[in-house]
Design a protein around this motif. Structure first.
Motif, mmCIF file in Angstrom:
data_model
loop_
_atom_site.group_PDB
_atom_site.id
_atom_site.type_symbol
_atom_site.label_atom_id
_atom_site.label_comp_id
_atom_site.label_asym_id
_atom_site.label_seq_id
_atom_site.Cartn_x
_atom_site.Cartn_y
_atom_site.Cartn_z
ATOM 1 N N HIS A 1 0.868 -1.176 0.000
ATOM 2 C CA HIS A 1 0.000 0.000 0.000
ATOM 3 C C HIS A 1 0.905 1.225 0.000
ATOM 4 C CE1 HIS A 1 -2.628 -3.027 2.345
ATOM 5 N NE2 HIS A 1 -2.855 -3.142 1.063
ATOM 6 N N LYS B 1 2.493 4.758 -0.016
ATOM 7 C CA LYS B 1 2.096 6.032 0.590
ATOM 8 C C LYS B 1 2.780 7.187 -0.131
ATOM 9 C CE LYS B 1 0.220 3.761 4.101
ATOM 10 N NZ LYS B 1 -1.228 3.634 4.260
ATOM 11 N N GLN C 1 -1.656 10.002 0.922
ATOM 12 C CA GLN C 1 -2.561 9.246 0.044
ATOM 13 C C GLN C 1 -1.993 7.862 -0.182
ATOM 14 O OE1 GLN C 1 -4.071 11.318 -3.471
ATOM 15 N NE2 GLN C 1 -4.097 9.405 -4.629
ATOM 16 N N THR C 2 -2.828 6.855 0.007
ATOM 17 C CA THR C 2 -2.412 5.459 -0.138
ATOM 18 C C THR C 2 -2.948 4.890 -1.443
ATOM 19 O OG1 THR C 2 -2.572 5.214 2.253
ATOM 20 C CG2 THR C 2 -2.426 3.184 0.958
ATOM 21 N N SER C 3 -2.096 4.193 -2.190
ATOM 22 C CA SER C 3 -2.538 3.482 -3.399
ATOM 23 C C SER C 3 -2.223 1.996 -3.247
ATOM 24 C CB SER C 3 -1.814 4.010 -4.647
ATOM 25 O OG SER C 3 -2.175 5.341 -4.910
ATOM 26 N N MET C 4 -3.161 1.135 -3.654
ATOM 27 C CA MET C 4 -2.966 -0.305 -3.479
ATOM 28 C C MET C 4 -2.129 -0.915 -4.601
ATOM 29 S SD MET C 4 -6.653 -1.617 -2.052
ATOM 30 C CE MET C 4 -5.989 -3.258 -1.733
ATOM 31 N N THR C 5 -1.131 -0.199 -5.051
ATOM 32 C CA THR C 5 -0.384 -0.611 -6.243
ATOM 33 C C THR C 5 0.352 -1.933 -6.053
ATOM 34 O OG1 THR C 5 -0.152 1.723 -6.742
ATOM 35 C CG2 THR C 5 1.296 0.210 -7.927
ATOM 36 N N LEU D 1 -2.082 -4.853 -5.829
ATOM 37 C CA LEU D 1 -2.627 -5.203 -7.141
ATOM 38 C C LEU D 1 -1.593 -5.974 -7.961
ATOM 39 C CD1 LEU D 1 -4.540 -1.900 -8.017
ATOM 40 C CD2 LEU D 1 -5.573 -4.165 -7.689
ATOM 41 N N LEU E 1 -1.380 -9.601 -6.511
ATOM 42 C CA LEU E 1 -2.568 -10.404 -6.805
ATOM 43 C C LEU E 1 -2.636 -10.758 -8.287
ATOM 44 C CD1 LEU E 1 -5.206 -8.521 -4.606
ATOM 45 C CD2 LEU E 1 -4.346 -10.844 -4.236
ATOM 46 N N LEU E 2 -2.407 -9.765 -9.150
ATOM 47 C CA LEU E 2 -2.529 -10.006 -10.585
ATOM 48 C C LEU E 2 -1.412 -10.910 -11.103
ATOM 49 C CD1 LEU E 2 -3.596 -6.421 -11.687
ATOM 50 C CD2 LEU E 2 -4.982 -8.501 -11.891
ATOM 51 N N ILE F 1 -7.475 1.013 -17.682
ATOM 52 C CA ILE F 1 -6.538 0.100 -17.015
ATOM 53 C C ILE F 1 -7.029 -1.339 -16.996
ATOM 54 C CG2 ILE F 1 -7.426 0.556 -14.665
ATOM 55 C CD1 ILE F 1 -3.713 0.212 -15.537
ATOM 56 N N LEU G 1 -0.658 4.264 -13.431
ATOM 57 C CA LEU G 1 -1.984 4.588 -12.885
ATOM 58 C C LEU G 1 -1.831 5.361 -11.583
ATOM 59 C CD1 LEU G 1 -5.112 4.057 -12.980
ATOM 60 C CD2 LEU G 1 -4.653 2.032 -11.580
ATOM 61 N N ALA H 1 -0.710 8.880 -12.236
ATOM 62 C CA ALA H 1 -1.826 9.701 -12.735
ATOM 63 C C ALA H 1 -2.715 10.158 -11.581
ATOM 64 C CB ALA H 1 -2.647 8.907 -13.760
ATOM 65 N N GLY H 2 -2.856 9.293 -10.566
ATOM 66 C CA GLY H 2 -3.750 9.615 -9.460
ATOM 67 C C GLY H 2 -3.098 10.424 -8.349
ATOM 68 N N LEU I 1 -10.410 -10.944 -6.547
ATOM 69 C CA LEU I 1 -9.104 -10.897 -5.868
ATOM 70 C C LEU I 1 -9.139 -9.903 -4.708
ATOM 71 C CD1 LEU I 1 -6.717 -10.980 -8.973
ATOM 72 C CD2 LEU I 1 -6.977 -12.781 -7.257
ATOM 73 N N ARG J 1 -13.057 10.193 -11.683
ATOM 74 C CA ARG J 1 -11.604 10.245 -11.491
ATOM 75 C C ARG J 1 -11.014 8.842 -11.615
ATOM 76 N NH1 ARG J 1 -9.426 11.960 -6.601
ATOM 77 N NH2 ARG J 1 -7.574 12.482 -7.809
ATOM 78 N N GLN K 1 -8.332 7.815 -12.684
ATOM 79 C CA GLN K 1 -6.904 7.741 -12.340
ATOM 80 C C GLN K 1 -6.671 7.531 -10.853
ATOM 81 O OE1 GLN K 1 -8.586 10.412 -13.138
ATOM 82 N NE2 GLN K 1 -7.821 12.270 -12.140
ATOM 83 N N ALA K 2 -7.717 7.754 -10.032
ATOM 84 C CA ALA K 2 -7.565 7.631 -8.586
ATOM 85 C C ALA K 2 -7.979 6.252 -8.070
ATOM 86 C CB ALA K 2 -8.390 8.709 -7.883
ATOM 87 N N ALA L 1 -6.711 3.306 -7.596
ATOM 88 C CA ALA L 1 -5.915 2.516 -6.645
ATOM 89 C C ALA L 1 -5.968 3.110 -5.241
ATOM 90 C CB ALA L 1 -4.464 2.400 -7.122
ATOM 91 N N SER L 2 -6.199 4.415 -5.123
ATOM 92 C CA SER L 2 -6.357 4.988 -3.781
ATOM 93 C C SER L 2 -7.828 4.965 -3.348
ATOM 94 C CB SER L 2 -5.763 6.398 -3.706
ATOM 95 O OG SER L 2 -6.341 7.253 -4.638
ATOM 96 N N PHE M 1 -8.233 1.643 -1.619
ATOM 97 C CA PHE M 1 -7.746 1.628 -0.231
ATOM 98 C C PHE M 1 -8.668 2.452 0.668
ATOM 99 C CE2 PHE M 1 -5.151 2.821 3.421
ATOM 100 C CZ PHE M 1 -4.567 1.606 3.754
#
Lengths: 300, 300
Positions: A146, A148, A161-165, A168, A171-172, A206, A238, A241-242, B171, B202, B204-205, B207-208, B211
């Motif tokens: 996750h 940050k 801001q947290t992204s589950m990159t 993902l 998992l993928l 995406i 992605l 971009a966010g 998943l 949005r 592009q957002a 993945a956040s 979360f």
């Protein structure tokens, strides 16, 4: 004769358990790491794994302080609201450690109410950074399951801001139709950059760009290295971009370990941002030292 | 005495194995379904599961034709390139079925070279649709692990686009930090629509935003039903943002089973598109019947 620990610093981030055995002079006398992330997700698993690393440094009739940078599932850790300085005052962890030779302390977690977001152990890393660079003003990118993005100004965590990159990607790459496509460890740098650009240009596509990796593997003989790099590039693109308001025109420091931090730096460089790379473990240790000092000060 | 099968229609889509035992008059004399998707992903698992359903209808000294709408891992199915009519002429499946009472036939898969994309059993469903509505002109939305959007015109599959929406939902809801947040089967309709709108606004957002479901559960007491519906809404909204050229201003038919198809219809209705709901199994059976006829014609 084996030296015993004055106290023990414990890093439970990035899917591994890392400990520093701290001596009386404030310097580590030993360190050890285990990557058995599966067994340290539960309290008993964590307890077993920690004891395996630190038992040789424990005295029989003495309770040693362990400061740990993040919680384990089931622990009830209080939150501090941002904006705030990274919390250094630690609390006794609950549930208590079964072995009487160890007393666990943990810093509070951070919460942001709008938009709602949470931060655990990363705050300790930030405390460590601000200890050595108190004047740091800019943005931290902290890749992980996750990831940050954290805006730091005047010694405070202003927002994050947290992204589950990373989640993902795992998992993928391990459990989806892409599993066969991305197998192996090869890496194609150009495919990574193309993926970053494709996701930044059309983030709304995406979910089909991801399936496209499977199709390109089957129809166009895309290599495993190209597929793996493209998957990473799409997901990091992605995220970029966010998180544009975080990194655009800012001083960015990327705190990480291994290749992932390098990939973020490469992707940001393409956007004209020269991210500064910082190794995570020394910052975590510095943050844990600051927290340990708070236990000493409060005991006086 | 038990009637024996003239031929057998086999649907291996949507994570279940469904069979129709077809009589001499071209109508089903029985049907059966099993949802043991795990065991039918391999050839031997499929063979065991199929025999368990159809054995009572097999004659001892007669080889019966089974027409199956999609392949099993390890089968070597050839591709037909789009644009094309849905292929009805089937081929003998490889590897062969071990039980001598069954001979398997399967239609080719479809490929699209630019952008690269693949379609398996959905082409049989489309063949079934065009059998009953040969004049259909518009777009099909076929929700699933890998949702297909398909542009149909003049009896041909003009183009298609696959989104990994269902796979991402499975998943994330079963194996990510969101697992606890979305547990249960409750559903909050407003949270679904808000999620669709947030992701379309949005993308592009995403993945956040994902979360954020975890954070909102922890900080704002978001309910399980709201979290589950928001996760679905975010992922379907992302897909709608990425497939806009398919559905904007077009006649859209949603082919599916169960609640997921209804969610797509609800999300599309918010965009001003009245999607027509079609049950999948009758269309699959119609497509399998068309394929079976091709085996009879080629035998003459």
């Amino acid at each position: 004769m084996q030296e015993t620990a004055e106290w023990i610093a414990v890093d439970l981030s990035n899917g591994c358990l890392r400990v520093w055995i701290m001596g009386a002079n404030g310097e580590p006398i030993a360190q050890a790491v285990t990557d058995k992330s599966a067994v340290i997700e539960t309290h008993s698993g964590f307890e077993t794994a920690l004891l395996a690393l630190v038992a040789p440094y424990l005295a029989q009739d003495h309770r040693v302080t362990c400061v740990i940078c993040s919680g384990v599932a089931g622990w009830n850790v209080p939150y501090v609201a941002t904006p705030c300085t990274p919390p250094q005052r630690v609390i006794a962890a609950s549930p208590a450690f079964a072995d009487p030779r160890i007393k666990l302390y943990i810093p509070p977690a951070l919460k942001q109410m709008s938009p709602p977001d949470l931060m655990g152990g990363e705050a300790t890393t930030i405390a460590g950074l601000l200890r050595s660079q108190p004047e740091f003003d800019g943005v931290l990118c902290m890749p992980g399951l996750h990831t940050k993005w954290v805006h730091i100004s005047a010694g405070e965590i202003v927002s994050f801001q947290t992204s589950m990159t990373g989640a993902l990607f795992d998992l993928l790459s391990q459990q989806s139709v892409l599993q066969q496509s991305v197998a192996g460890t090869a890496w194609d740098a150009q495919s990574f950059l193309t993926g970053v650009g494709d996701a930044m240009g059309r983030p709304q596509a995406i979910a089909s760009q991801l399936f496209g990796i499977h199709a390109a593997t089957s129809l166009l003989d895309m290599s495993g290295g190209a597929a793996r790099a493209r998957l990473s590039g799409l997901l990091i693109g992605l995220e970029l971009a966010g998180t544009r308001p975080y990194w655009l025109g800012r001083h960015v420091a990327i705190i990480g370990v291994g290749d992932t931090a390098l990939h973020y730096r490469t992707a940001l460089a393409e956007q004209g941002v020269q991210g500064q790379l910082l190794e995570a473990p020394p910052l975590v240790l510095a943050g844990l030292c600051a927290s340990y000092e708070s236990t000493q000060n409060s005991a006086k």
